[in-house]
Design an enzyme around this catalytic site. Structure first.
Site, PDB file in Angstrom:
ATOM      1  N   PRO A 170      39.283  44.119  38.221  1.00 21.97           N
ATOM      2  CA  PRO A 170      38.323  44.499  37.421  1.00 21.97           C
ATOM      3  C   PRO A 170      36.947  43.891  38.292  1.00 21.97           C
ATOM      4  O   PRO A 170      35.920  44.722  38.380  1.00 21.97           O
ATOM      5  CB  PRO A 170      38.364  43.675  36.141  1.00 21.97           C
ATOM      6  CG  PRO A 170      39.455  42.523  36.550  1.00 21.97           C
ATOM      7  CD  PRO A 170      40.222  43.338  37.411  1.00 21.97           C
ATOM      8  N   TYR A 171      37.192  42.850  39.008  1.00 17.03           N
ATOM      9  CA  TYR A 171      36.087  42.342  39.562  1.00 17.03           C
ATOM     10  C   TYR A 171      35.729  43.274  40.922  1.00 17.03           C
ATOM     11  O   TYR A 171      34.553  43.551  41.077  1.00 17.03           O
ATOM     12  CB  TYR A 171      36.379  40.953  40.130  1.00 17.03           C
ATOM     13  CG  TYR A 171      35.063  40.055  40.630  1.00 17.03           C
ATOM     14  CD1 TYR A 171      34.158  39.385  39.764  1.00 17.03           C
ATOM     15  CD2 TYR A 171      34.913  40.051  42.141  1.00 17.03           C
ATOM     16  CE1 TYR A 171      32.982  38.819  40.233  1.00 17.03           C
ATOM     17  CE2 TYR A 171      33.764  39.168  42.830  1.00 17.03           C
ATOM     18  CZ  TYR A 171      32.932  38.602  41.433  1.00 17.03           C
ATOM     19  OH  TYR A 171      31.772  37.744  42.071  1.00 17.03           O
TER      20      TYR A 171
END
Length: 310
Positions: free
Chosen positions: A159-160
């Site tokens: 996600p990052y």
């Protein structure tokens, strides 16, 4: 002598109104203190109101703290309006607010994954869109904080990685769209910096050891001061890109070669970590992949317990 003095940056920063999101801790707080020392009028925007106000107090009487969630359009509008009412303008925007959650795609808590995207990517878009009219009016500077995670896509950080890659693309697009309006846009790519977020991620029972196994310089953690110095210089210069440390520009230029290299390393490290992650999720549930550090906890609290701001 301040690093900004060498570049004449102190003169360029003095008197400028600088709005920084995610300013309660880490890079945001450090840059706020530095620019305030150089004569800027800093407005700190973010969660963790008590911590935010403490940092503002350290920045002197011209600084203000405005508690707001960057995923909340109304809260952002109120924050920007408060800053403009206080100072009359915004000269610099540093869209810095971000969180991280560790986990493999097949086992990470979906809510944690999407919260990172919401804060790190949509929060940047909402912040910039809200403040942009004021930057156009002042012919100001917008610094968008991406990451080397936009370039080096390590396992357990999906996600990052995705959010920061999106932030980089957003910043590059914005730069081309507003240059004719006198607004300059920079994109920052810090690597691992010794912040609460990174330190908390290193304490994760599965992904902390996985990250620490990365070879240098990819796995090296740099002191917070290194990032503060680079950000302050970049803001003074209205730089189009900031790389921390500077030699990571080469990594960025070689990005097409990086996925196979990451995959080769993952063949050795991921299978055992994947099994450990499944066991950790079974034992701890959603806590195993919850956003890390105080900032991550504050972001979750803001979602679960919305403040009554009437």
């Amino acid at each position: 002598m301040s690093p900004l003095d060498v570049l004449g940056g102190k003169r360029r920063i003095s008197g400028k109104v600088v709005l920084i999101t995610g300013a309660a801790r880490g890079i945001g707080a450090g840059v706020a203190r530095r620019l305030a020392d150089e004569g800027a009028k800093v407005a700190l925007v973010g969660l963790e109101g008590e911590q935010l106000r403490a940092v503002a107090a350290e920045c002197g009487p011209d600084a203000i703290a405005v508690e707001a969630d960057v995923t909340d359009w109304d809260a952002l509008r109120r924050a920007v309006n408060t800053v403009v009412a206080q100072y009359g303008r915004i000269d610099v925007l540093m869209a810095n607010a971000g969180i991280a959650a560790a986990g493999f795609i097949r086992s990470i808590d979906p809510d944690a994954f999407e919260k990172v995207i919401e804060v790190d990517l949509l929060g940047v878009w909402r912040t910039v869109r809200t403040a942009l009219p004021h930057l156009i009016e002042s012919r100001g500077y917008c610094l968008i904080v991406s990451s080397m995670a936009a370039v080096v896509h390590i396992p357990g950080n999906a996600p990052y990685n995705a959010a920061k890659a999106g932030v980089e693309a957003f910043g590059n697009t914005l730069r081309a769209e507003v240059r004719h309006l006198g607004v300059r846009v920079g994109v920052a790519h810090p690597t691992w910096i010794a912040t609460d977020m990174v330190n908390s991620a290193d304490e994760h029972p599965v992904f902390g050891p996985l990250r620490k196994s990365m070879p240098p310089p990819l796995g090296t953690t740099y002191p917070l001061q290194v990032a503060i110095d680079a950000f302050a210089k970049g803001i003074a210069r209205r730089s189009r890109a900031i790389h921390i440390p500077a030699h990571l520009l080469l990594t960025k230029l070689l990005r097409a070669l990086l996925p196979p290299i990451v995959e080769l390393g993952a063949k050795r490290s991921v299978p055992a970590a994947d099994t450990a992650a499944l066991a950790d999720v079974k034992q701890r549930g959603t806590a195993a992949s919850a956003p890390v550090g105080p900032g991550g906890a504050a972001a979750l609290a803001a979602r679960r317990e919305p403040r009554n701001e009437d």
